[in-house]
Design a protein around this motif. Structure first.
Motif, PDB file in Angstrom:
ATOM      1  N   CYS A  23       0.853  -1.242  -0.082  1.00  0.00           N
ATOM      2  CA  CYS A  23      -0.147   0.009  -0.024  1.00  0.00           C
ATOM      3  C   CYS A  23       0.876   1.215  -0.107  1.00  0.00           C
ATOM      4  O   CYS A  23       0.594   2.337  -0.553  1.00  0.00           O
ATOM      5  N   ILE A  24       1.964   1.413   0.560  1.00  0.00           N
ATOM      6  CA  ILE A  24       2.973   2.266   0.957  1.00  0.00           C
ATOM      7  C   ILE A  24       3.497   2.452  -0.653  1.00  0.00           C
ATOM      8  O   ILE A  24       3.554   3.821  -1.040  1.00  0.00           O
ATOM      9  N   LEU A  25       4.026   1.754  -1.228  1.00  0.00           N
ATOM     10  CA  LEU A  25       4.769   1.742  -2.404  1.00  0.00           C
ATOM     11  C   LEU A  25       3.705   2.052  -3.629  1.00  0.00           C
ATOM     12  O   LEU A  25       4.202   2.581  -4.623  1.00  0.00           O
ATOM     13  N   THR A  26       2.583   1.845  -3.666  1.00  0.00           N
ATOM     14  CA  THR A  26       1.742   1.809  -4.787  1.00  0.00           C
ATOM     15  C   THR A  26       1.803   3.413  -5.369  1.00  0.00           C
ATOM     16  O   THR A  26       1.862   3.640  -6.656  1.00  0.00           O
ATOM     17  N   ALA A  41      -2.626   6.074 -15.518  1.00  0.00           N
ATOM     18  CA  ALA A  41      -2.077   6.093 -14.439  1.00  0.00           C
ATOM     19  C   ALA A  41      -2.812   5.496 -13.182  1.00  0.00           C
ATOM     20  O   ALA A  41      -2.278   5.322 -12.300  1.00  0.00           O
ATOM     21  N   ASP A  42      -3.929   4.699 -13.607  1.00  0.00           N
ATOM     22  CA  ASP A  42      -4.456   3.991 -12.635  1.00  0.00           C
ATOM     23  C   ASP A  42      -3.574   2.916 -12.503  1.00  0.00           C
ATOM     24  O   ASP A  42      -3.056   2.309 -13.324  1.00  0.00           O
ATOM     25  N   GLN A  48      -4.359  -4.298  -8.049  1.00  0.00           N
ATOM     26  CA  GLN A  48      -5.568  -4.075  -6.891  1.00  0.00           C
ATOM     27  C   GLN A  48      -5.794  -5.686  -6.228  1.00  0.00           C
ATOM     28  O   GLN A  48      -6.315  -5.789  -5.274  1.00  0.00           O
ATOM     29  N   LEU A  49      -5.801  -6.674  -7.126  1.00  0.00           N
ATOM     30  CA  LEU A  49      -6.103  -7.978  -6.647  1.00  0.00           C
ATOM     31  C   LEU A  49      -5.366  -8.501  -5.474  1.00  0.00           C
ATOM     32  O   LEU A  49      -5.435  -9.193  -4.572  1.00  0.00           O
ATOM     33  N   ASP A  91     -14.070   0.548  -0.105  1.00  0.00           N
ATOM     34  CA  ASP A  91     -14.105   1.957  -0.633  1.00  0.00           C
ATOM     35  C   ASP A  91     -13.035   2.622  -1.262  1.00  0.00           C
ATOM     36  O   ASP A  91     -13.257   3.240  -2.346  1.00  0.00           O
ATOM     37  N   HIS A  92     -12.025   1.969  -1.060  1.00  0.00           N
ATOM     38  CA  HIS A  92     -10.762   2.416  -2.282  1.00  0.00           C
ATOM     39  C   HIS A  92     -11.041   1.962  -3.471  1.00  0.00           C
ATOM     40  O   HIS A  92     -10.564   2.732  -4.492  1.00  0.00           O
ATOM     41  N   THR A  93     -11.563   0.898  -3.647  1.00  0.00           N
ATOM     42  CA  THR A  93     -11.676   0.203  -4.844  1.00  0.00           C
ATOM     43  C   THR A  93     -12.738   0.740  -5.663  1.00  0.00           C
ATOM     44  O   THR A  93     -12.588   0.906  -6.834  1.00  0.00           O
TER      45      THR A  93
END
Length: 133
Positions: A23-26, A41-42, A48-49, A91-93
């Motif tokens: 999550c931090i590196l994403t 850019a997404d 995400q999986l 929610d993030h997805t």
């Protein structure tokens, strides 16, 4: 019949830490990608999986740990933290509510801390000997 004892707290801690690193590196990975290309850019679907893979691993670790735990508060706290992590990830997805992305770190951190607590205070040879502090 010989049973294998898998250190589920260690599995949970490793999954939680890897999830946090992921999550931090994403943002950094996709900022660099966005700077190098104009479109797309997404995060790709497979990236995400990975979030959901960590969520599934943590579910099973928590499930088996809470089956053996005798402390009601640790069971409840594990499941509340996992459920909050699930909600923030969904929610993030799907962007249901405009929450900041860093909110997801709170339940993930709580799960890691609970695994460390469980390792420290719930080590025993029996199924029901956790120290209640």
């Amino acid at each position: 019949m010989k049973t294998t004892n898998i250190p589920l707290d260690n599995v949970g801690i490793i999954a939680g830490i890897l999830c946090m690193i992921h999550c931090i590196l994403t943002p950094f990975l996709f900022i660099a990608k966005a700077c190098s290309t104009v479109c797309c850019a997404d995060a790709p679907i497979w990236w995400q999986l990975v979030d959901y893979a960590f969520l599934i691993i943590s579910f099973f670790a928590i499930y088996f740990i809470t089956k053996k735990s005798t402390l009601p508060w640790i069971k409840i706290t594990f499941w509340i933290s996992w459920f909050l992590l699930l909600l923030t990830l969904l929610d993030h997805t799907f962007m249901i509510i405009p929450l900041p992305n860093y909110i997801m770190y709170f339940p993930a951190t709580a799960i890691i801390i609970l695994h460390f607590y469980n390792i420290r205070f719930c080590k025993c040879s029996e199924d029901s000997c956790c120290i209640d502090l």
